[in-house]
Design an enzyme around this catalytic site. Structure first.
Site, PDB file in Angstrom:
ATOM      1  N   VAL A 322       0.871  -1.182  -0.039  1.00 31.58           N
ATOM      2  CA  VAL A 322      -0.088   0.118  -0.082  1.00 31.58           C
ATOM      3  C   VAL A 322       0.795   1.268  -0.082  1.00 31.58           C
ATOM      4  CG1 VAL A 322      -1.773   1.229   1.299  1.00 31.58           C
ATOM      5  CG2 VAL A 322      -1.821  -1.144   1.357  1.00 31.58           C
ATOM      6  N   GLU A 323       0.442   2.276  -0.818  1.00 31.02           N
ATOM      7  CA  GLU A 323       1.290   3.448  -1.054  1.00 31.02           C
ATOM      8  C   GLU A 323       1.606   4.118   0.364  1.00 31.02           C
ATOM      9  OE1 GLU A 323      -2.392   4.473  -3.346  1.00 31.02           O
ATOM     10  OE2 GLU A 323      -1.386   2.677  -2.762  1.00 31.02           O
ATOM     11  N   ALA A 324       0.810   4.113   1.420  1.00 32.58           N
ATOM     12  CA  ALA A 324       0.872   4.588   2.746  1.00 32.58           C
ATOM     13  C   ALA A 324       2.281   4.146   3.197  1.00 32.58           C
ATOM     14  CB  ALA A 324      -0.159   4.370   3.527  1.00 32.58           C
ATOM     15  N   GLY A 325       2.738   2.980   2.937  1.00 35.18           N
ATOM     16  CA  GLY A 325       3.943   2.332   3.541  1.00 35.18           C
ATOM     17  C   GLY A 325       4.025   1.048   3.874  1.00 35.18           C
TER      18      GLY A 325
END
Length: 526
Positions: A322-325
């Site tokens: 997920v691009e949030a990390g």
């Protein structure tokens, strides 16, 4: 030395005309209490005013929280954000030309803070080339009153790059869980780590101030050094927020220890999704997986790929990010997106985009809203600005991109039975159009760098080739002329070896993809 102030006292430190960087991912890691108090002060006194606000991911709830607190004419004069869809107040200001507005790719904004902190001229990247971000197209400008060029084309060793110019950050609004008496910030209960450290460092490099919202104050030495995510040396003010203004995500008011990586929970059996157009698309898309794939899934129909993988027993054959990390685990949905169940690792936002921009993903499944004859995709503007979020970073830098969506929209009804598709009611709107409203993904650039690009619908599959879009597969039961070609606004080349989509996709039982993986004749292709 750090000061411990009320939110009202902290907001009084923000001067008119300041440039404000804000941390967060939707609602996770977002300093909601500080934003609320800025709004309240402005409505009472008309100060602070004429702010420039900078944020990366969509930060809002489609209503009044998040960046919506800044959505007042006069409070902001300029917006630079990665996604506007969750912030209707910003969308309205942009539409009325009451604010200058830019849209930058989410990962670029995350990296921008590092550039400012490190005293660099800006972010130099290929992300955005050929899209509406490119200054030769729209330059990321969202309305008529936005005129200044913030992005420049560079040529380095014969290659084109974009420079997103650096500018000072006067105020950093960040969030953590605990602050000790020296101002050291930890994030042990946060669902995401955001880019808080880089925003703080950027503000300090610019001679600005750093205001941190936390849940609690603890004694000096209470936070293990490796758990300090923002050192007190770069924090000026700490504000303790009430629980209602410090939710773990906007989607859930309750603390979830699993999202913070404190525990792992049994996920249970994922129920099969019904056999409709979404499942048909997700099934065909899942056939593009290969063992050990590192995957990113977009919103909407692409999320169904995970459900299909679970139904087929191949969920362990892919590693979701997920691009949030987060790396590994299962992404949360809705306004809790960004949080992850049972993540294997959670690191900061900018680091994840280092991985994405460097081509770390094997495959990504993204939404399909508009497609044109060049293979361009629009997911960022439909009359009103929405923004791409991390779409451009991900789509542009992943070697294999699978776009998923229906061929038409607005009332489409299909029936899947007996291994075939029946179009019961055609959609009112064609999604394959002569020219997309905005270029979020450039087919021309994809061809130049040799990406493998597929466009999967419920009735046909297309591939991006050197001479444009090519129809390669058609669903059983679908009439080529009536149901496919007539629903596309431009001529489409038909592959000489036009194939029928695998009939297993259209039967209401598992397809047996697990067996395919184990065989030498796997349908899972690289």
């Amino acid at each position: 030395m750090v000061r411990f102030l009320s939110a009202e006292e902290a907001v009084d430190l923000i001067r008119d005309g300041s440039t404000v960087g804000v941390s967060g991912f939707i609602g996770a890691g977002y300093p909601e209490h500080l934003a609320r108090k800025i709004e309240e002060k402005f409505l009472a006194t008309e100060h602070p005013q004429k702010l420039t606000v900078v944020y990366s991911a969509g930060m809002g709830d489609y209503g009044s929280r998040g960046m919506n607190h800044f959505g007042h004419a006069g409070l902001v004069k300029r917006i630079i954000g990665g996604h506007y869809g969750l912030v209707p107040r910003f969308q309205e200001l942009v539409a009325k030309n009451e604010v200058e507005a830019y849209c930058w790719p989410q990962g670029v904004v995350a990296h921008f803070y590092r550039a400012v902190a490190g005293n660099r001229p800006g972010v130099i990247t290929k992300v955005g080339l050929g899209t509406f971000i490119d200054p030769r197209v729209e330059g990321g400008k969202l309305n008529d009153c936005t005129r200044e060029d913030l992005i420049k084309v560079l040529e380095i060793d014969g290659e084109e790059w974009l420079l997103y110019k650096a500018f000072p950050i006067d105020v950093a609004l960040i969030r953590g869980t605990s602050a000790d008496e020296n101002g050291n910030i930890s994030m042990e209960k946060e669902a995401v780590l955001t880019e808080a450290l880089y925003i703080a460092e950027a503000a300090k490099r610019s001679g600005g101030i750093v205001i941190a919202q936390v849940e609690r104050i603890v004694r000096s030495g209470s936070i293990p050094p490796k758990q300090v995510k923002v050192p007190g040396a770069v924090v000026d003010v700490v504000v303790v927020a009430p629980a209602e203004d410090h939710p773990q995500t906007f989607g859930s008011p309750d603390y979830n220890a699993c999202w913070a990586g404190e525990i792992r929970v049994p996920m249970g059996q994922v129920p099969p999704i019904p056999l409709d157009e979404r499942k048909v698309i997700a099934r065909r898309a899942a056939m593009e997986l290969r063992p050990a794939s590192i995957v990113n899934l977009g919103f909407g129909i692409p999320e169904g790929v995970a459900a299909v993988a679970a139904e087929e027993g191949i969920q362990n054959e892919m590693l979701l990010t997920v691009e949030a990390g987060a790396f590994g685990g299962v992404p949360a949905a809705g306004l809790s997106f960004g949080a992850t169940y049972n993540a294997e690792a959670i690191f900061d936002h900018a680091q994840q985009f280092d991985f994405y921009d460097g081509g770390g993903l094997d495959i990504t499944f993204l939404g399909l809203a508009q497609v044109d004859r060049e293979g361009n995709i629009n997911v960022s503007k439909f009359g009103r600005v929405v923004g791409p979020g991390g779409f451009i970073n991900i789509a542009q830098n992943t070697p294999k991109v699978v776009f998923c969506g229906t061929l038409t929209a607005g009332g489409l009804k299909i029936e899947v039975k007996d291994g075939r598709v029946d179009i019961v009611q055609e959609g009112r709107f064609k999604k394959f159009v002569n020219k997309v409203e905005q270029i979020t993904f450039s087919g021309k650039y994809a061809r130049e760098i040799g990406q493998k690009v597929l466009y999967i619908t419920e009735r046909a599959v297309f591939e991006l080739q050197q001479d444009g879009l090519v129809l390669t597969e058609i669903a059983p039961g679908v009439n080529l002329n009536e149901h496919v070609l007539s629903q596309i606004e431009f001529p489409v080349k038909i592959a000489e070896d036009l194939r029928t989509m695998d009939q297993r996709i259209f039967l209401d039982k598992p397809m047996g993809l697990k067996d395919d993986i184990r065989s030498n004749n796997s349908c899972l292709v690289k």
